[in-house]
Design a protein around this motif. Structure first.
Motif: not given
Length: 184
Positions: A124, A126-129, A132, A161-163, A165
């Motif tokens: 996922h 969008s949960t990564l730095s 990462q 999924e994306y954001n 960042n």
């Protein structure tokens, strides 16, 4: 005496009027830059980074893509169907899929299809730095580059999924992010 008194009040109102006009003039001078700055800040904070969902064209075309992340049993049949219908597709590959099925990746590339990045491990995103995200993109990129010599430039985020960042980091790593607008 009455005459001087009337002038005095008029002078008082004139000074007050001049002060009001000066305040309006100063406000008119300083307000536009402040309003412009505030607008820019608010706009920047609300502008969302988006992937490419579709490309407008006068031609009647559709882009066909596949995510290669789960298995390879149907690859030969899929490649045959695409070839029989003179269709070029984009295959978004996961790094672990490339490692597990290198011969399938070579077949896809040899058939003239586009290869895209679908991350190294299908997380996922969008949960990564940022670091990462870069590791995920570069891990898959290097696996495909070493196997085929192809430098991919398209990325599809796992699960869709994306954001902001994810899209920015993909761009920093040389990728245009692609999303679907019709799903099976």
């Amino acid at each position: 005496m009455q005459f001087f008194r009337a002038i005095y009040f008029k002078k008082k109102y004139v000074v007050l009027g001049a002060a009001v006009l000066a305040a309006i003039g100063l406000g008119a001078h300083f307000l536009p830059p402040v309003a412009e700055y505030t607008s820019a800040v608010l706009t920047a904070q609300t502008k969302r980074e988006l992937p490419i969902y579709c490309v407008q064209t006068e031609e009647k075309k559709v882009a066909v893509s596949f995510d290669a992340a789960w298995g390879a049993d149907d690859t030969d049949e899929l490649l045959r169907i695409l070839d029989d219908n003179d269709v070029t597709a984009t295959f978004f590959l996961c790094g672990y899929w490339v490692d597990k099925y290198p011969e399938e990746v070579e077949k896809i590339a040899a058939a003239g299809h586009d290869l895209g990045n679908h991350s190294a491990t299908h997380p996922h995103m969008s949960t990564l730095s940022s670091e990462q995200i870069t590791e995920e993109l570069q891990g898959c990129h290097q696996a495909v580059k070493e196997l085929t010599g192809i430098d991919m430039n398209l990325f599809r985020p796992p699960f869709g999924e994306y954001n902001d960042n994810v899209i920015r980091m993909a761009k920093e790593n040389g990728y245009d992010s692609i999303q679907w607008d019709v799903d099976t």
